[in-house]
Design a protein around this motif. Sequence first.
Motif, PDB file in Angstrom:
ATOM      1  N   SER A   1      -0.786 -16.649 -11.067  1.00  0.00           N
ATOM      2  CA  SER A   1      -0.926 -15.402 -10.310  1.00  0.00           C
ATOM      3  C   SER A   1      -1.099 -14.235 -11.266  1.00  0.00           C
ATOM      4  N   PHE A   2      -1.594 -13.119 -10.731  1.00  0.00           N
ATOM      5  CA  PHE A   2      -1.855 -11.927 -11.526  1.00  0.00           C
ATOM      6  C   PHE A   2      -1.669 -10.708 -10.635  1.00  0.00           C
ATOM      7  N   SER A   3      -1.209  -9.620 -11.248  1.00  0.00           N
ATOM      8  CA  SER A   3      -1.077  -8.359 -10.515  1.00  0.00           C
ATOM      9  C   SER A   3      -2.435  -7.654 -10.478  1.00  0.00           C
ATOM     10  N   VAL A   4      -2.764  -7.136  -9.312  1.00  0.00           N
ATOM     11  CA  VAL A   4      -4.033  -6.451  -9.121  1.00  0.00           C
ATOM     12  C   VAL A   4      -3.747  -5.074  -8.504  1.00  0.00           C
ATOM     13  N   THR A   5      -4.378  -4.053  -9.069  1.00  0.00           N
ATOM     14  CA  THR A   5      -4.232  -2.702  -8.539  1.00  0.00           C
ATOM     15  C   THR A   5      -5.564  -2.250  -7.957  1.00  0.00           C
TER      16      THR A   5
ATOM     17  N   VAL B   1       0.864  -1.182   0.000  1.00  0.00           N
ATOM     18  CA  VAL B   1       0.000   0.000   0.000  1.00  0.00           C
ATOM     19  C   VAL B   1       0.906   1.239   0.000  1.00  0.00           C
ATOM     20  N   ARG B   2       0.770   2.028  -1.084  1.00  0.00           N
ATOM     21  CA  ARG B   2       1.575   3.246  -1.219  1.00  0.00           C
ATOM     22  C   ARG B   2       0.675   4.371  -1.701  1.00  0.00           C
ATOM     23  N   ASN B   3       0.777   5.516  -0.994  1.00  0.00           N
ATOM     24  CA  ASN B   3       0.010   6.695  -1.374  1.00  0.00           C
ATOM     25  C   ASN B   3      -1.487   6.404  -1.479  1.00  0.00           C
ATOM     26  N   GLY B   4      -1.951   5.514  -0.646  1.00  0.00           N
ATOM     27  CA  GLY B   4      -3.374   5.194  -0.645  1.00  0.00           C
ATOM     28  C   GLY B   4      -3.777   4.147  -1.650  1.00  0.00           C
ATOM     29  N   HIS B   5      -2.878   3.783  -2.584  1.00  0.00           N
ATOM     30  CA  HIS B   5      -3.162   2.738  -3.573  1.00  0.00           C
ATOM     31  C   HIS B   5      -2.589   1.401  -3.076  1.00  0.00           C
ATOM     32  N   ALA B   6      -3.225   0.293  -3.478  1.00  0.00           N
ATOM     33  CA  ALA B   6      -2.747  -1.049  -3.095  1.00  0.00           C
ATOM     34  C   ALA B   6      -2.325  -1.798  -4.344  1.00  0.00           C
ATOM     35  N   TYR B   7      -1.101  -2.342  -4.281  1.00  0.00           N
ATOM     36  CA  TYR B   7      -0.578  -3.138  -5.380  1.00  0.00           C
ATOM     37  C   TYR B   7      -0.448  -4.582  -4.878  1.00  0.00           C
ATOM     38  N   LEU B   8      -1.287  -5.443  -5.439  1.00  0.00           N
ATOM     39  CA  LEU B   8      -1.430  -6.819  -4.923  1.00  0.00           C
ATOM     40  C   LEU B   8      -0.962  -7.839  -5.948  1.00  0.00           C
ATOM     41  N   THR B   9      -0.596  -8.990  -5.450  1.00  0.00           N
ATOM     42  CA  THR B   9      -0.384 -10.164  -6.299  1.00  0.00           C
ATOM     43  C   THR B   9      -1.376 -11.235  -5.848  1.00  0.00           C
ATOM     44  N   LEU B  10      -2.277 -11.593  -6.737  1.00  0.00           N
ATOM     45  CA  LEU B  10      -3.345 -12.544  -6.421  1.00  0.00           C
ATOM     46  C   LEU B  10      -3.039 -13.886  -7.073  1.00  0.00           C
ATOM     47  N   ARG B  11      -3.009 -14.943  -6.258  1.00  0.00           N
ATOM     48  CA  ARG B  11      -2.670 -16.286  -6.761  1.00  0.00           C
ATOM     49  C   ARG B  11      -3.886 -17.204  -6.648  1.00  0.00           C
ATOM     50  N   ASP B  12      -4.021 -18.103  -7.639  1.00  0.00           N
ATOM     51  CA  ASP B  12      -5.102 -19.091  -7.588  1.00  0.00           C
ATOM     52  C   ASP B  12      -4.893 -20.003  -6.378  1.00  0.00           C
ATOM     53  N   VAL B  13      -5.976 -20.469  -5.783  1.00  0.00           N
ATOM     54  CA  VAL B  13      -5.860 -21.267  -4.557  1.00  0.00           C
ATOM     55  C   VAL B  13      -5.510 -22.721  -4.836  1.00  0.00           C
ATOM     56  N   ASP B  14      -5.608 -23.159  -6.094  1.00  0.00           N
ATOM     57  CA  ASP B  14      -5.361 -24.569  -6.394  1.00  0.00           C
ATOM     58  C   ASP B  14      -4.162 -24.800  -7.295  1.00  0.00           C
TER      59      ASP B  14
ATOM     60  N   LEU C   1      -4.726  -6.271 -13.518  1.00  0.00           N
ATOM     61  CA  LEU C   1      -6.142  -6.201 -13.211  1.00  0.00           C
ATOM     62  C   LEU C   1      -6.390  -5.010 -12.311  1.00  0.00           C
ATOM     63  N   ASN C   2      -7.454  -4.285 -12.593  1.00  0.00           N
ATOM     64  CA  ASN C   2      -7.889  -3.201 -11.732  1.00  0.00           C
ATOM     65  C   ASN C   2      -9.097  -3.677 -10.943  1.00  0.00           C
ATOM     66  N   ALA C   3      -9.024  -3.566  -9.621  1.00  0.00           N
ATOM     67  CA  ALA C   3     -10.110  -4.032  -8.763  1.00  0.00           C
ATOM     68  C   ALA C   3     -11.011  -2.867  -8.395  1.00  0.00           C
ATOM     69  N   THR C   4     -12.307  -3.070  -8.558  1.00  0.00           N
ATOM     70  CA  THR C   4     -13.278  -2.061  -8.134  1.00  0.00           C
ATOM     71  C   THR C   4     -13.957  -2.459  -6.828  1.00  0.00           C
ATOM     72  N   ASP C   5     -13.700  -3.710  -6.375  1.00  0.00           N
ATOM     73  CA  ASP C   5     -14.234  -4.162  -5.089  1.00  0.00           C
ATOM     74  C   ASP C   5     -13.370  -5.322  -4.607  1.00  0.00           C
ATOM     75  N   LEU C   6     -13.163  -5.422  -3.330  1.00  0.00           N
ATOM     76  CA  LEU C   6     -12.311  -6.466  -2.756  1.00  0.00           C
ATOM     77  C   LEU C   6     -12.930  -6.897  -1.433  1.00  0.00           C
ATOM     78  N   ARG C   7     -13.206  -8.190  -1.308  1.00  0.00           N
ATOM     79  CA  ARG C   7     -13.864  -8.679  -0.100  1.00  0.00           C
ATOM     80  C   ARG C   7     -13.125  -9.921   0.423  1.00  0.00           C
ATOM     81  N   PRO C   8     -12.820  -9.924   1.683  1.00  0.00           N
ATOM     82  CA  PRO C   8     -12.191 -11.144   2.253  1.00  0.00           C
ATOM     83  C   PRO C   8     -13.204 -12.288   2.329  1.00  0.00           C
ATOM     84  N   VAL C   9     -12.705 -13.514   2.103  1.00  0.00           N
ATOM     85  CA  VAL C   9     -13.551 -14.706   2.235  1.00  0.00           C
ATOM     86  C   VAL C   9     -13.482 -15.155   3.688  1.00  0.00           C
ATOM     87  N   GLY C  10     -14.579 -15.019   4.394  1.00  0.00           N
ATOM     88  CA  GLY C  10     -14.606 -15.371   5.801  1.00  0.00           C
ATOM     89  C   GLY C  10     -14.728 -16.857   6.040  1.00  0.00           C
TER      90      GLY C  10
END
Length: 422
Positions: free
Chosen positions: A69-73, A52-65, A109-118
């Motif tokens: 992986s893919f970069s997500v902003t 997280v830099r300057n309010g933006h989040a730069y993520l790396t999202l990996r498949d669970v199986d 990938l640009n994310a417009t919503d992000l939700r944790p899986v509980g």
Amino acid sequence: MESESPAGLPATAALTTADNPWPLRVLTEKLKIHIENSPMTWVEGQLLEANVRNGHAYLTLRDVDVDNSFSVTVWSSVMRKLDATPEVGSRVVARVKPSFYAKTGRLSLNATDLRPVGLGELLLRLERLRQALGAEGLFNVEHKRRLPVLPGTIGLITGRNSDAEKDVVRNATLRWPAVKFRIINTAVQGVDAVAQVTAALRELDQDPAVEVIVIARGGGALEDLLPFSNEDLVRAVFAASTPVVSAIGHEADRPILDDVADLRASTPTDAAKRIVPDLTEEFAGLQMSRQRLDRAISNLLTREAQVISALRQRPVLANPHTMIASRAEDLQRWRERATALIRHRVQRAGDEIAHLSAQVRALSPQQTLDRGYSVTQLADGSVVRAAEALTGGEQLRIRVASGKLTATVDQIFPTEQANENV
């Protein structure tokens, strides 16, 4: 909407040639337009990186199986709407749209919503998968295979130098020192776990020496045990021809692998106890069986000896001649009775014959002659029945009681005169 090619350039990629190529910028512009026309998509994965830099989040999202992986902003405008800051290792679902940076050719990938899986969501998904597989019959009892009483070789799939491996091997060896293992170490959590465990399962299933396969792992959080609820792994276990034992986590842990396995062990230690017999208990059982057999044989011999003794004390065996003598007396009585009956019958038959002889003699013509009567016959042998049938001087033959004589007719008396003379 596709961009138009500059004048003089091919309109499509298929029309380009070595003599008339596209400038690279044309390709990147067209790719950017095509990619960014893709619709919004919800995806699920695990965060490998979260900066997280300057309010933006730069993520790396990996498949669970699988290892994809893919970069997500996540732009700051979206970050401000999130309930929590993304953390490495968390499992999330994101609403994303592909983005192509033409200058460097970088796709993200640009994310417009992000939700944790509980935890509740994970449990709900697992339950839906469990019900779906159960409806297909993968958990039915008739598909469960029986474990061998004493497997020659045990296949073990577990983590390298893990406590689960040590528990299974140590406890199985303590119970049966001659037990043999073929161990394949794999990842037991994370993105590579499903592929590695499935590959190891198929390898052991193809080994004819392996008679039972144990999949073992120690306890852990629900997320750590998720690979053992993966549908691909569950179906691979169902398709295996070798019996499979599931020994995942602790007693309270119950991945879907437990339902499809031929035997569920509550812990790796419990698996070791259930796949091989206890040598000490087997020897004790043999000793107890021998003692029971000895007692049974001894009791049988005692009972049979008592039966023989009782039989020998019976009169018929104490004095066997008694039975022969009684039968001889019976036979003598039957002979005497038969002789008497025969004698009586012969006597009665003799009386009957004498009576019949008397009757026959009484009816005999000789008896009549003996009373003084005679039979007169003509010369031809015919009997004279009427005097009027004779003529004077006719020769007659007369038969009396004793002997015969001849006579000549001198005088004939009619019937009336003969009655008067009489």
